[in-house]
Design a protein around this motif. Structure first.
Motif, mmCIF file in Angstrom:
data_model
loop_
_atom_site.group_PDB
_atom_site.id
_atom_site.type_symbol
_atom_site.label_atom_id
_atom_site.label_comp_id
_atom_site.label_asym_id
_atom_site.label_seq_id
_atom_site.Cartn_x
_atom_site.Cartn_y
_atom_site.Cartn_z
ATOM 1 N N SER A 202 35.248 119.270 -8.808
ATOM 2 C CA SER A 202 35.244 119.613 -10.360
ATOM 3 C C SER A 202 33.935 120.616 -10.019
ATOM 4 O O SER A 202 33.892 121.602 -11.339
ATOM 5 C CB SER A 202 34.510 118.284 -11.222
ATOM 6 N N ARG A 203 32.604 120.626 -9.396
ATOM 7 C CA ARG A 203 31.909 121.072 -9.637
ATOM 8 C C ARG A 203 32.022 122.842 -8.861
ATOM 9 O O ARG A 203 32.189 124.025 -9.110
ATOM 10 C CB ARG A 203 30.623 121.003 -8.628
ATOM 11 N N GLY B 285 34.048 114.827 -7.623
ATOM 12 C CA GLY B 285 32.722 115.520 -8.029
ATOM 13 C C GLY B 285 32.068 117.167 -7.851
ATOM 14 O O GLY B 285 32.452 117.887 -8.147
#
Length: 149
Positions: free
Chosen positions: A89-90, A86
């Motif tokens: 991907s951020r 996460g």
């Protein structure tokens, strides 16, 4: 019989009726107290049963909690991996947003230059001729393809 005798007789009859009523009430109260006595005699055995079941439930709860803790300990690395994915991907999305904002700014700068130089018509004509050339080549390729069959 005199009036005193009749009065004593009436008092005696009333006393007898009251005595019978009190006797029946006391008899019912004795039955109720016998029922309470039986219930109280059974109470220690029932409490022992409840305490044993409570202890058993607490033991099973402790075992279940230990099992859940073991499973959570097993899954913890998976949660860390998901968190890392996460975060990655951020960061990627953030980079794409920055790049898109930069391209938009550059495009707006180019649009400003075209408007200031009055080159809009020229760029439109070049784009239109490019589109026509591509379209002509595509149609020619399609005709050649159908002729070969």
């Amino acid at each position: 019989m005199t009036l005193v005798g009749i009065g004593v007789l009436i008092i005696g009859i009333a006393f007898a009726i009251i005595s019978i009523f009190v006797a029946r009430t006391l008899n019912n109260l004795a039955h109720v107290l016998n029922g309470v006595d039986e219930t109280v005699k059974k109470l220690p055995d029932q409490l022992d049963g409840v305490m044993n079941q409570t202890a058993e439930v607490l033991g099973q709860s402790r075992d279940t909690l230990a099992d859940v803790n073991e499973k959570i300990r097993t899954l913890s690395p998976l949660f860390y991996i998901i968190g890392d994915v996460g975060e990655s991907s951020r960061k990627l999305t953030s980079s794409l947003v920055d790049m898109t904002s930069s391209l938009k700014k550059n495009t707006n700068d180019g649009k400003t230059v075209v408007n200031e130089e009055n080159l809009r018509g020229l760029y439109g004509a070049i784009a239109f001729s490019y589109f026509l050339t591509k379209r002509k080549k595509a149609m020619k390729a399609a005709l050649d393809h159908t002729n070969q069959k």
